[in-house]
Enzyme design. Structure first.
Site, PDB file in Angstrom:
ATOM      1  N   ARG A 136     -58.408  56.469 -71.382  1.00 17.83           N
ATOM      2  CA  ARG A 136     -58.203  55.394 -70.697  1.00 17.83           C
ATOM      3  C   ARG A 136     -58.201  54.322 -71.629  1.00 17.83           C
ATOM      4  O   ARG A 136     -59.188  54.067 -72.171  1.00 17.83           O
ATOM      5  CB  ARG A 136     -58.885  55.329 -69.441  1.00 17.83           C
ATOM      6  CG  ARG A 136     -58.718  56.754 -68.589  1.00 17.83           C
ATOM      7  CD  ARG A 136     -59.405  56.321 -67.322  1.00 17.83           C
ATOM      8  NE  ARG A 136     -59.303  57.709 -66.669  1.00 17.83           N
ATOM      9  CZ  ARG A 136     -58.174  58.517 -65.977  1.00 17.83           C
ATOM     10  NH1 ARG A 136     -57.191  57.917 -66.208  1.00 17.83           N
ATOM     11  NH2 ARG A 136     -58.407  59.583 -65.376  1.00 17.83           N
ATOM     12  N   ASP A 188     -59.060  54.517 -48.307  1.00 20.23           N
ATOM     13  CA  ASP A 188     -58.513  55.604 -49.146  1.00 20.23           C
ATOM     14  C   ASP A 188     -58.825  56.872 -48.055  1.00 20.23           C
ATOM     15  O   ASP A 188     -59.051  56.600 -46.892  1.00 20.23           O
ATOM     16  CB  ASP A 188     -59.218  55.751 -50.341  1.00 20.23           C
ATOM     17  CG  ASP A 188     -60.713  56.290 -50.287  1.00 20.23           C
ATOM     18  OD1 ASP A 188     -61.334  56.000 -49.351  1.00 20.23           O
ATOM     19  OD2 ASP A 188     -61.112  56.857 -51.108  1.00 20.23           O
ATOM     20  N   PRO A 213     -63.177  57.462 -72.989  1.00 18.43           N
ATOM     21  CA  PRO A 213     -62.561  58.989 -72.579  1.00 18.43           C
ATOM     22  C   PRO A 213     -62.558  59.088 -70.951  1.00 18.43           C
ATOM     23  O   PRO A 213     -63.546  58.567 -70.411  1.00 18.43           O
ATOM     24  CB  PRO A 213     -63.656  59.867 -73.326  1.00 18.43           C
ATOM     25  CG  PRO A 213     -64.884  59.025 -73.427  1.00 18.43           C
ATOM     26  CD  PRO A 213     -64.294  57.760 -73.467  1.00 18.43           C
ATOM     27  N   SER A 238     -61.202  62.945 -51.000  1.00 21.60           N
ATOM     28  CA  SER A 238     -60.960  61.499 -50.959  1.00 21.60           C
ATOM     29  C   SER A 238     -59.654  61.218 -51.245  1.00 21.60           C
ATOM     30  O   SER A 238     -58.935  61.206 -50.287  1.00 21.60           O
ATOM     31  CB  SER A 238     -61.720  60.997 -52.216  1.00 21.60           C
ATOM     32  OG  SER A 238     -61.876  59.480 -52.077  1.00 21.60           O
TER      33      SER A 238
END
Length: 542
Positions: free
Chosen positions: A507, A277, A499, A64
């Site tokens: 985060r 992306d 987490p 990705s």
């Protein structure tokens, strides 16, 4: 199962000593040179899964939005959805097994999952444009062949195209033709029908769109699809992979994280631009205003535009179909407020990860879900789809019938199996054209609250446990109370910590009435995490 053949082939795809990998939301992802054994073994697993569910399974070789040196693999379940969680565990076991245990683990999976060894197996394979992808997909084929599976190699495709083809195959063509051409035909036909209704007086300039293809597969597939588009569509491809590296300073992830335009795309004020992306399953839009200021239109705003449009149509059709939007805790507070208070659409918050959003969206007649990063789609229940198609055919009232026809074309244009940048782009372009909206007018629907994302390195991310769709921390003790106290200091503010799914970091997300306050709140929360959750290294600096 031919154990000699398995031994022989497995030796050709040896596992590097001491390497352990985890099958996560994105499948396996790491440096390409460490993946050969994983690919071979996922070929094996796909055959077992196919026999277990007596359906075709997909395998996509891609990493990705990761750098070009990386690669990865994910399995696609029969209706184009992500691999079943129980099988994610089997995937991890199989990938990490020592060579001598392979046979034993395969046998165990067959017992646990009641796999009938005598069933036929069928696997669809696709890959992205990374230099390592072709060789790695050959390793997948080795794995499939050893266990006697049949396969069809689609070669270079976007991730959503593979999901689409798996779904077509397993619905015996009800979802569409299981070919790339079938995909182009289905989407372009629905799109052409939709924009037929646009009055042409709305100005030619509106239909230009600049697309940053992240130097990935999206460029290849969009240029193949161009002949299928009606002449009103004027797309201009940038970062098409001919000169630069995949995802390098470009692509949806880069634009979203850095809040600036990609390299290689020259923007003039008010031009509509978007970025895919690397494997074309995410999309974000953006533009520059007259003062040269950059504006990002992320997944939350895409979900809002689609919701406004679908809600109007559902009201016209006059059916009691239930619509909802599914978000994660990362969704901007302004979008949630706009959807609930202005648009009066129910919003549900779930844990981060596409599978949680997809699963929740399946509970409604019409379920819209997008992550802020631009990955998302719309799901229609079987009952809603049947009803809409019936009204488009049989409804006597002209206005209702026309609205039902628009909805029917939307159903065909949307890739319901997974977030799809090409499909989402066409949906957005159709809505903007039909509603006569400029990109600025779309952006102005609501104003995002200023926000900040941070991460703090910790010794062990498992010390943090969350609840309420990751919006509140349960452990370590005292952390949530501290966050609550910090949030009280600022207007329109909220903050949460969770987490990471992949590395030992926590985060942090914070939003508030001004950027200054959002930054300050995020910093104070990061200090609290550092002190209460075992931070590593120097304390976070403002």
């Amino acid at each position: 199962m031919d154990s000699e053949a398995l031994k022989k082939y497995s030796a050709l795809h040896p596992k590097p000593a001491g390497l352990t990998l985890q099958y996560g939301t994105a499948g396996f992802r790491t440096k390409a040179e460490q993946l050969d054994h994983v690919m071979f073994r996922m070929g094996l697993l796909a055959v077992l899964r196919s026999k277990a569910v007596v359906s075709t399974i997909g395998i996509m070789v891609t990493a990705s939005h990761n750098p070009e040196e990386d690669n990865g693999v994910k399995l696609v379940d029969p209706l184009g959805e992500m691999l079943h969680p129980t099988w994610e565990e089997y995937a991890t076991q199989l990938a990490n097994a020592e060579e001598r245990e392979l046979q034993k683990i395969i046998t165990e999976i067959c017992q646990k999952a009641a796999v009938n060894q005598h069933e036929d197996a069928s696997v669809f394979i696709g890959r992205d444009t990374r230099p390592s992808s072709e060789k790695l997909s050959q390793s997948v084929i080795d794995g499939i062949s050893v266990l006697g599976g049949q396969y069809h190699d689609y070669g270079l495709v976007t991730t959503p195209q593979l999901h689409y083809m798996v779904c077509c195959r397993n619905t015996q063509g009800q979802y569409g033709k299981a070919t790339v051409e079938g995909y182009y035909e289905k989407l372009s036909k629905a799109f052409t029908e939709l924009i037929k209704q646009v009055n042409t007086g709305s100005g030619e300039s509106q239909r230009h769109l600049k697309i940053d293809c992240a130097n990935g597969i999206g460029a290849l597939k969009l240029s193949e699809m161009e002949p299928y588009f009606p002449k009103e569509v004027l797309i201009h491809l940038y970062n098409d992979g001919t000169k630069e590296k995949l995802n390098h300073l470009c692509g949806a992830d880069f634009v979203k994280v850095h809040q600036k335009p990609p390299r290689g795309l020259d923007m003039k004020p008010s031009e509509r631009c978007c970025s895919f992306d690397g494997d074309a399953d995410r999309i974000v839009y953006y533009y520059k205003d007259a003062t040269g200021h950059f504006h990002l239109i992320d997944g939350d705003k895409i979900a809002t535009l689609i919701s406004i449009f679908l809600k109007e149509l559902l009201a016209k059709v006059g059916q009691t179909l239930k619509m909802a939007v599914v978000q994660t805790a990362y969704a901007n507070g302004s979008s949630t407020r706009y959807l609930e208070e202005t648009l009066k659409v129910p919003v549900h918050c779930v844990k981060t990860g596409v599978k949680h959003l997809h699963h929740k969206a399946q509970e409604f007649d019409v379920g819209v879900y997008f992550e802020a990063n631009g990955h998302g789609t719309v799901l229609f229940s079987k009952a809603a789809e049947t009803k809409i198609r019936q009204l488009a055919k049989e409804e006597k009232d002209d206005e209702k019938r026309e609205a039902a026809k628009v909805l029917e074309n939307m159903i065909d244009l949307i890739n319901q199996t997974v977030g799809d940048a090409i499909s989402d782009m066409l949906v957005i372009e159709a809505i903007l054209a039909l509603k006569g909206l400029t990109v600025q007018q779309w952006d102005a629907v609501y104003t995002d609250l200023p926000n900040r994302l941070l991460k703090v390195q910790v010794a062990d991310r498992r010390v943090i446990d969350t609840t309420d769709a990751e919006r509140r921390a349960v452990t370590p003790p005292g952390l949530q109370e501290k966050i609550d106290a910090l949030v009280k200091k600022y207007k329109l503010s909220r903050a949460f910590v969770r987490p990471s799914g992949t590395e030992d970091v926590v985060r942090i997300y914070a939003e508030a009435d001004t950027q200054e306050n959002a930054d300050a709140l995020a910093h104070e929360v990061s200090l609290a995490v550092y002190h209460l959750a075992g931070g590593k290294g120097a304390p976070p600096q403002p």
